[in-house]
Scaffold this active site. Sequence first.
Site, PDB file in Angstrom:
ATOM      1  N   GLY A 224       6.770   2.283  -1.806  1.00  9.80           N
ATOM      2  CA  GLY A 224       7.936   2.389  -2.217  1.00  9.80           C
ATOM      3  C   GLY A 224       7.453   1.716  -4.027  1.00  9.80           C
TER       4      GLY A 224
ATOM      5  CE1 TYR B 281      11.338 -14.050  -5.676  1.00  5.27           C
ATOM      6  CE2 TYR B 281      10.002 -11.900  -6.395  1.00  5.27           C
ATOM      7  CZ  TYR B 281      11.277 -12.302  -6.583  1.00  5.27           C
ATOM      8  OH  TYR B 281      11.781 -11.289  -6.955  1.00  5.27           O
TER       9      TYR B 281
ATOM     10  CB  THR C   1      12.822  -5.571 -12.693  1.00  2.30           C
ATOM     11  OG1 THR C   1      13.146  -6.033 -11.776  1.00  2.30           O
ATOM     12  CG2 THR C   1      15.267  -5.612 -12.873  1.00  2.30           C
TER      13      THR C   1
ATOM     14  CE  LYS D 190       9.695  -2.903 -11.695  1.00  2.00           C
ATOM     15  NZ  LYS D 190       8.752  -3.306 -10.894  1.00  2.00           N
TER      16      LYS D 190
ATOM     17  CB  SER E 299      12.771 -13.558 -16.476  1.00  2.00           C
ATOM     18  OG  SER E 299      12.293 -13.021 -15.567  1.00  2.00           O
TER      19      SER E 299
ATOM     20  CB  SER F 299      16.374 -12.721 -13.359  1.00  2.00           C
ATOM     21  OG  SER F 299      15.212 -11.962 -14.198  1.00  2.00           O
TER      22      SER F 299
ATOM     23  CG  ASP G 231       5.346  -5.142 -11.363  1.00  2.00           C
ATOM     24  OD1 ASP G 231       5.778  -6.071 -11.291  1.00  2.00           O
ATOM     25  OD2 ASP G 231       6.057  -4.111 -11.028  1.00  2.00           O
TER      26      ASP G 231
HETATM   27  P1  NAP Z   1      11.235   0.158  -3.011  1.00  2.00           P
HETATM   28  O1  NAP Z   1      11.300   0.534  -3.931  1.00  2.00           O
HETATM   29  O2  NAP Z   1      12.570   0.054  -2.540  1.00  2.00           O
HETATM   30  O3  NAP Z   1      10.843   0.043  -1.522  1.00  2.00           O
HETATM   31  C1  NAP Z   1      11.110  -0.766  -0.287  1.00  2.00           C
HETATM   32  C2  NAP Z   1       9.735  -0.268   0.829  1.00  2.00           C
HETATM   33  O4  NAP Z   1      10.182  -0.685   1.884  1.00  2.00           O
HETATM   34  C3  NAP Z   1      10.048   1.939   1.398  1.00  2.00           C
HETATM   35  O5  NAP Z   1       8.320   1.802   1.585  1.00  2.00           O
HETATM   36  C4  NAP Z   1      10.364   1.592   2.466  1.00  2.00           C
HETATM   37  O6  NAP Z   1      10.553   2.115   2.983  1.00  2.00           O
HETATM   38  C5  NAP Z   1      10.706   0.225   3.164  1.00  2.00           C
HETATM   39  N1  NAP Z   1      12.201  -0.413   3.848  1.00  2.00           N
HETATM   40  C6  NAP Z   1      12.881  -0.205   3.594  1.00  2.00           C
HETATM   41  N2  NAP Z   1      13.516  -0.756   4.424  1.00  2.00           N
HETATM   42  C7  NAP Z   1      12.594  -0.817   5.966  1.00  2.00           C
HETATM   43  C8  NAP Z   1      12.885  -0.561   7.471  1.00  2.00           C
HETATM   44  N3  NAP Z   1      14.364  -0.925   7.398  1.00  2.00           N
HETATM   45  N4  NAP Z   1      11.639  -0.103   8.082  1.00  2.00           N
HETATM   46  C9  NAP Z   1      11.110  -0.143   7.398  1.00  2.00           C
HETATM   47  N5  NAP Z   1      10.580   0.158   5.810  1.00  2.00           N
HETATM   48  C10 NAP Z   1      11.565  -0.403   4.957  1.00  2.00           C
HETATM   49  O7  NAP Z   1      11.873  -1.538  -3.066  1.00  2.00           O
HETATM   50  P2  NAP Z   1      10.376  -2.858  -4.238  1.00  2.00           P
HETATM   51  O8  NAP Z   1      10.594  -1.832  -5.574  1.00  2.00           O
HETATM   52  O9  NAP Z   1       8.865  -1.603  -3.573  1.00  2.00           O
HETATM   53  O10 NAP Z   1       9.771  -4.122  -3.742  1.00  2.00           O
HETATM   54  C11 NAP Z   1       9.753  -3.918  -2.379  1.00  2.00           C
HETATM   55  C12 NAP Z   1       9.397  -5.499  -2.238  1.00  2.00           C
HETATM   56  O11 NAP Z   1       8.436  -6.309  -2.755  1.00  2.00           O
HETATM   57  C13 NAP Z   1      10.875  -6.522  -2.431  1.00  2.00           C
HETATM   58  O12 NAP Z   1      11.119  -7.188  -0.963  1.00  2.00           O
HETATM   59  C14 NAP Z   1      10.309  -6.573  -3.428  1.00  2.00           C
HETATM   60  O13 NAP Z   1      11.227  -8.424  -3.371  1.00  2.00           O
HETATM   61  C15 NAP Z   1       9.009  -6.950  -3.134  1.00  2.00           C
HETATM   62  N6  NAP Z   1       8.492  -7.051  -4.862  1.00  2.00           N
HETATM   63  C16 NAP Z   1       8.174  -8.759  -5.383  1.00  2.00           C
HETATM   64  C17 NAP Z   1       7.581  -8.622  -6.122  1.00  2.00           C
HETATM   65  C18 NAP Z   1       7.052  -9.699  -7.348  1.00  2.00           C
HETATM   66  O14 NAP Z   1       6.991 -10.279  -7.788  1.00  2.00           O
HETATM   67  N7  NAP Z   1       6.164 -10.676  -6.252  1.00  2.00           N
HETATM   68  C19 NAP Z   1       7.485  -7.874  -7.438  1.00  2.00           C
HETATM   69  C20 NAP Z   1       8.113  -6.926  -7.128  1.00  2.00           C
HETATM   70  C21 NAP Z   1       8.588  -6.239  -5.616  1.00  2.00           C
HETATM   71  P3  NAP Z   1      10.696   3.973   3.144  1.00  2.00           P
HETATM   72  O15 NAP Z   1       9.992   4.555   1.918  1.00  2.00           O
HETATM   73  O16 NAP Z   1      10.737   4.706   4.512  1.00  2.00           O
HETATM   74  O17 NAP Z   1      12.170   3.820   2.619  1.00  2.00           O
END
Ligand code: NAP
Length: 279
Positions: free
Chosen positions: A134, A226, A67, A71, A22, A20, A107
Amino acid sequence: MNITATTRPLGLLGYPVAHSKSPQMLNRVCEILNIPAVYLAYAVAPEQLPQAVAGMRAMGFIGFNVTIPHKVAIIDLLDELDETALEIGAVNTVVQRDGKLIGYNTDGIGYLRSLQEETNVDLTGKTVTLLGAGGAARAVATTLAKAGIAKLVIANRTVSKAEELAAMTSKWTTTEAIGMENIADTICHTQLLVNTTSLGMSPNIDASPIATELLHSKLLVSDLIYRPRETKLLQAASAVGAQTHGGLGMLLHQAAVAVEHWFDQAAPLKEMWEILERE
Ligand code: NAP
């Protein structure tokens, strides 16, 4: 940093947290705003979360960020939730006010501020397709659904999770849940495509959530990832002449909104951005 006996704690609860930025970003904020506080990252295993939160409460933390993976689990340990956190069903920022722990979710608003600042998009009447269902998708879908869009299509590998999120956001806009394999039918009618899946995230930078030949020049393609700054999806979108938006601005603005909750003043965005941009 001048740490004294009146310096108050702030922090990040996650597991892991070593990656992080942060602490660098928020300690710089405290320095710039002249706030006698120090921000540390705490790697807390899920089974230790109640003890950690009780300790933060007892030790007078101003507040803290939350995080992955805490959450949702944090909610039961708080005294109050603001309306947005309640709607999203997850908390990423906690403020301690008069001994009460109040949960917020920054977020979604962080995402929206970043999108509007970087792309100037007018969301009114737009069709939005969200890839993923997710944790991050819940915040972004809720915020976009309330922003005047005409339709929200949620595509996810696990269709039941897309259906759940579509039902959750249907009180604000028309929603539809589909499987990833049906994305071709919807993308030609889409103006904003948002990737909230982790596909393409470092180290798997050659992955993309959809076949890149489906992209077209009338799309605004937004990726929450990112690391890397420009994902394979965004590279392919640029190549067909689509407008693009990366995830670093969301990271900046969700932290900036947390700063507003803690200190009741605007965050120093420029200096925060400089820290995030450093590799
Ligand atoms: P999460 O709750 O684990 O959700 C992951 C998502 O990706 C789910 O919809 C999952 O589908 C899908 N997925 C994962 N592997 C896959 C694969 N091989 N094929 C198809 N779908 C797949 O994670 P999250 O916390 O939402 O984070 C998701 C992304 O957002 C990460 O890359 C994170 O770094 C980014 N993010 C960025 C910020 C920012 O400030 N820019 C903030 C938060 C998150 P299923 O439901 O089918 O498993």
